[in-house]
Design a protein around this motif. Structure first.
Motif, PDB file in Angstrom:
ATOM      1  N   ILE A   1       0.446  -1.366   0.185  1.00  0.00           N
ATOM      2  CA  ILE A   1      -0.626   0.041  -0.108  1.00  0.00           C
ATOM      3  C   ILE A   1       1.059   1.039   0.545  1.00  0.00           C
ATOM      4  O   ILE A   1       0.383   2.560  -1.032  1.00  0.00           O
ATOM      5  CB  ILE A   1      -0.974   0.547   1.594  1.00  0.00           C
ATOM      6  N   ILE A   2       1.700   1.191   0.296  1.00  0.00           N
ATOM      7  CA  ILE A   2       2.612   2.506   0.768  1.00  0.00           C
ATOM      8  C   ILE A   2       3.240   2.492  -0.923  1.00  0.00           C
ATOM      9  O   ILE A   2       3.759   3.574  -0.878  1.00  0.00           O
ATOM     10  CB  ILE A   2       3.897   2.440   1.794  1.00  0.00           C
ATOM     11  N   ASP A   3       4.098   1.348  -1.094  1.00  0.00           N
ATOM     12  CA  ASP A   3       4.581   2.217  -2.030  1.00  0.00           C
ATOM     13  C   ASP A   3       3.430   2.452  -2.789  1.00  0.00           C
ATOM     14  O   ASP A   3       3.873   3.243  -4.240  1.00  0.00           O
ATOM     15  CB  ASP A   3       5.243   0.340  -2.933  1.00  0.00           C
TER      16      ASP A   3
ATOM     17  N   ALA B   1       1.189   8.004   2.398  1.00  0.00           N
ATOM     18  CA  ALA B   1       0.676   6.580   3.271  1.00  0.00           C
ATOM     19  C   ALA B   1       1.498   6.724   3.695  1.00  0.00           C
ATOM     20  O   ALA B   1       2.508   5.493   3.018  1.00  0.00           O
ATOM     21  CB  ALA B   1       0.100   5.560   2.821  1.00  0.00           C
ATOM     22  N   GLU B   2       2.458   7.250   4.811  1.00  0.00           N
ATOM     23  CA  GLU B   2       4.212   6.449   5.038  1.00  0.00           C
ATOM     24  C   GLU B   2       3.876   5.411   6.338  1.00  0.00           C
ATOM     25  O   GLU B   2       4.396   4.727   6.389  1.00  0.00           O
ATOM     26  CB  GLU B   2       5.022   7.685   5.606  1.00  0.00           C
ATOM     27  N   MET B   3       2.963   5.263   6.728  1.00  0.00           N
ATOM     28  CA  MET B   3       2.291   4.231   7.590  1.00  0.00           C
ATOM     29  C   MET B   3       0.864   4.171   7.390  1.00  0.00           C
ATOM     30  O   MET B   3       0.159   4.881   7.483  1.00  0.00           O
ATOM     31  CB  MET B   3       2.162   4.384   9.295  1.00  0.00           C
ATOM     32  N   VAL B   4       0.164   2.847   7.268  1.00  0.00           N
ATOM     33  CA  VAL B   4      -1.120   2.213   7.703  1.00  0.00           C
ATOM     34  C   VAL B   4      -1.175   1.221   8.636  1.00  0.00           C
ATOM     35  O   VAL B   4      -0.554   0.733   9.266  1.00  0.00           O
ATOM     36  CB  VAL B   4      -0.979   1.314   6.184  1.00  0.00           C
TER      37      VAL B   4
ATOM     38  N   GLY C   1      -1.473   4.484  -7.208  1.00  0.00           N
ATOM     39  CA  GLY C   1      -1.749   5.432  -6.397  1.00  0.00           C
ATOM     40  C   GLY C   1      -3.438   5.908  -5.719  1.00  0.00           C
ATOM     41  O   GLY C   1      -2.980   6.808  -5.375  1.00  0.00           O
ATOM     42  N   GLY C   2      -4.171   5.878  -6.671  1.00  0.00           N
ATOM     43  CA  GLY C   2      -5.556   5.599  -6.398  1.00  0.00           C
ATOM     44  C   GLY C   2      -6.020   6.930  -6.750  1.00  0.00           C
ATOM     45  O   GLY C   2      -5.322   7.606  -7.006  1.00  0.00           O
ATOM     46  N   ALA C   3      -6.938   8.190  -6.804  1.00  0.00           N
ATOM     47  CA  ALA C   3      -7.627   9.537  -6.799  1.00  0.00           C
ATOM     48  C   ALA C   3      -6.206  10.037  -6.321  1.00  0.00           C
ATOM     49  O   ALA C   3      -6.307  11.401  -6.404  1.00  0.00           O
ATOM     50  CB  ALA C   3      -8.569   9.383  -6.222  1.00  0.00           C
TER      51      ALA C   3
ATOM     52  N   LEU D   1      -3.615  -6.558  -5.116  1.00  0.00           N
ATOM     53  CA  LEU D   1      -2.850  -6.005  -6.105  1.00  0.00           C
ATOM     54  C   LEU D   1      -1.294  -6.451  -7.310  1.00  0.00           C
ATOM     55  O   LEU D   1      -0.959  -5.655  -7.350  1.00  0.00           O
ATOM     56  CB  LEU D   1      -1.885  -5.274  -4.319  1.00  0.00           C
ATOM     57  N   LYS D   2      -0.945  -7.315  -6.783  1.00  0.00           N
ATOM     58  CA  LYS D   2      -0.107  -7.988  -7.550  1.00  0.00           C
ATOM     59  C   LYS D   2      -0.456  -7.737  -8.399  1.00  0.00           C
ATOM     60  O   LYS D   2       0.271  -7.549  -9.606  1.00  0.00           O
ATOM     61  CB  LYS D   2       0.732  -9.044  -7.155  1.00  0.00           C
TER      62      LYS D   2
END
Ligand SMILES: Cc1ncc(COP(=O)(O)O)c(C=O)c1O
Length: 430
Positions: free
Chosen positions: A101-103, A108-111, A250-252, A314-315
């Motif tokens: 997710i962060i990549d 988002a540096e942490m989730v 990376g979404g919106a 995601l992959k």
């Protein structure tokens, strides 16, 4: 089509489950009739208990971006299942999903993983309130952020479909802390900030208002929102539960260059299993328990099965996959627009990537106010024509449709033909 089995099950269901369904829009109240009870899904298709086949453009309301029962996702999940279903202790897979997710979303540096989109948004506003020491939040008329009390004020999706954007049961104390602006109208946000100086913890927004149909943000709306937040000491939360990993890698947040302070996710990151996540800048996320004092927890959070389905989904969402989703979406949009232009039909189509809505109005759609002026009777007729011809759309004008990577040119063309026949009745009304 024969719906006998679905009708029988629906009757039984209504005796034991409110409305016969476990989430309101599924009951078809917005369009009337019996919802087909689904037995199985495969690729772009779902099959109901009576054996009817549908091309599915709901995709479980967004998560199934690879289509139903993707063989590699199913295999990976089956392998993990035999190793146990939940531990209530950390696993490496959770770290892998968090890293993925962060990549993809540098803001988002942490989730933190949770179990649903609702949990993600509830936790994100608690964090914003904890960080700022302020109580009030701003949301937008028609944006839906799950069923947390603070969000059931001027909500979209099922709440608006049933004419109950403000739910009974939400205390006046909670309701007074939710202030409502209009999507794509930055002036309305500015007014609220002026009226409540130093009181607003955050603005939460669906970057694309997908819960009243698909409405993109205009121009620099999201950037202006961020600027207003920061001038006023508030955080910007992008609710990407629907748009995250759907409209772009990376979404919106990436698509509109928003760089939000906090973001919420769900749907796609669970590949069809229950999951949610919230994340953001490290300085804020490090205030979440156990590092910081802002509490949030969950027995099943980071569930290995859900996390595996998310990782495998995601992959497969490579840059090429997003190009394909865009291509399929454009095929549908262009085909529909040609049909509209040809007969000058009172329809407006809106799309971002693989999210799409046909609005039954010839007026432009900027926010909920415009959607409220659609011809809902015409939508119902269209919806049932489509369903009877084997195309499963969201059963409400206030919803977006979702294309998956399991759809192809043939199915989009076929849908366009069925769609043209389904709205042909509009010509008689000209
Ligand atoms: C933008 C948005 N936020 C939050 C939610 C709530 O997610 P969940 O239904 O997983 O609780 C939804 C659900 O549709 C959504 O679309």
């Amino acid at each position: 089509m024969n719906f006998t089995k679905s009708q029988n099950i629906f009757e039984r269901a209504q005796k034991v489950i409110p409305g016969g369904v476990n989430s309101p829009v599924r009951a078809f109240k917005g369009v009337g009739g019996t919802p087909p009870f689904i037995k199985k899904g495969q690729g772009p298709f779902i099959y109901d208990e009576d054996g009817n086949q549908y091309i599915d453009f709901v995709g479980s309301w967004g998560p199934l971006i690879l289509g139903h029962a993707h063989p590699e996702v199913v295999d990976a999940v089956a392998r993990v299942l035999s190793d146990g279903t939940s531990f209530g202790a950390p696993t490496e897979r959770e770290v892998v999903l968090a890293e993925m997710i962060i990549d993809r979303v540098p803001s988002a540096e942490m989730v933190r993983l949770v179990n649903s989109g609702t949990e993600a948004t509830m936790s994100a506003i608690r964090l914003a309130r904890g960080v700022t020491g302020r109580d009030k939040i701003i949301k937008f008329d028609g944006c839906y952020h799950g069923h947390g009390d603070s969000f059931l004020i001027a909500a979209g999706s099922g709440a608006i479909t049933f004419g109950m954007p403000n739910s009974p049961g939400v205390t006046t104390g909670t309701a007074k802390d939710t202030l409502v602006a209009k999507f794509n109208r930055i002036d309305t946000v500015n007014d609220i900030f002026q009226q409540h100086p130093d009181q607003i913890a955050c603005v939460i927004v669906e970057p694309i208002n997908g819960n009243v149909g698909c409405i993109p943000p205009e121009g620099s709306f999201l950037q202006e929102l961020k600027t207003l937040c920061h001038i006023n000491g508030a955080l910007l939360i992008l609710d990407e539960v629907m748009t995250g990993f759907r409209v772009a890698r990376g979404g919106a947040n990436e698509l509109y260059n928003a760089d939000a302070d906090l973001l919420t996710f769900g749907k796609v990151i669970g590949g069809g299993f229950p999951i949610g996540a919230y994340g953001g800048k490290r300085e804020f996320m490090e205030q979440v328990s156990p590092v910081g004092a802002i509490y949030q927890a969950g027995t099943l959070s980071g569930n290995p099965v859900a996390v595996t389905a998310g990782i495998e989904t995601l992959k497969r969402l490579t840059p090429t996959a997003y190009l394909e989703l865009e291509r399929l979406g454009k095929l549908w949009e262009d085909g529909t627009q040609s049909a509209i232009d040809k007969d000058n039909l009172p329809l407006t189509i809106k799309r971002v990537g693989s999210m799409i809505t046909l609005f039954f109005t010839d007026h432009d759609i900027r926010n909920l106010d415009d959607v409220n002026h659609c011809d809902f009777e015409a939508f119902k007729r269209y919806f049932h024509n489509m369903l009877d011809a084997g195309v499963y759309l969201a059963p409400s004008q206030y919803e977006a449709g979702f294309i998956s990577l399991a759809h192809d040119d043939y199915l989009i063309q076929k849908t366009l033909e069925i769609s043209a026949q389904s709205f042909a009745f509009l010509k008689d009304h000209q």
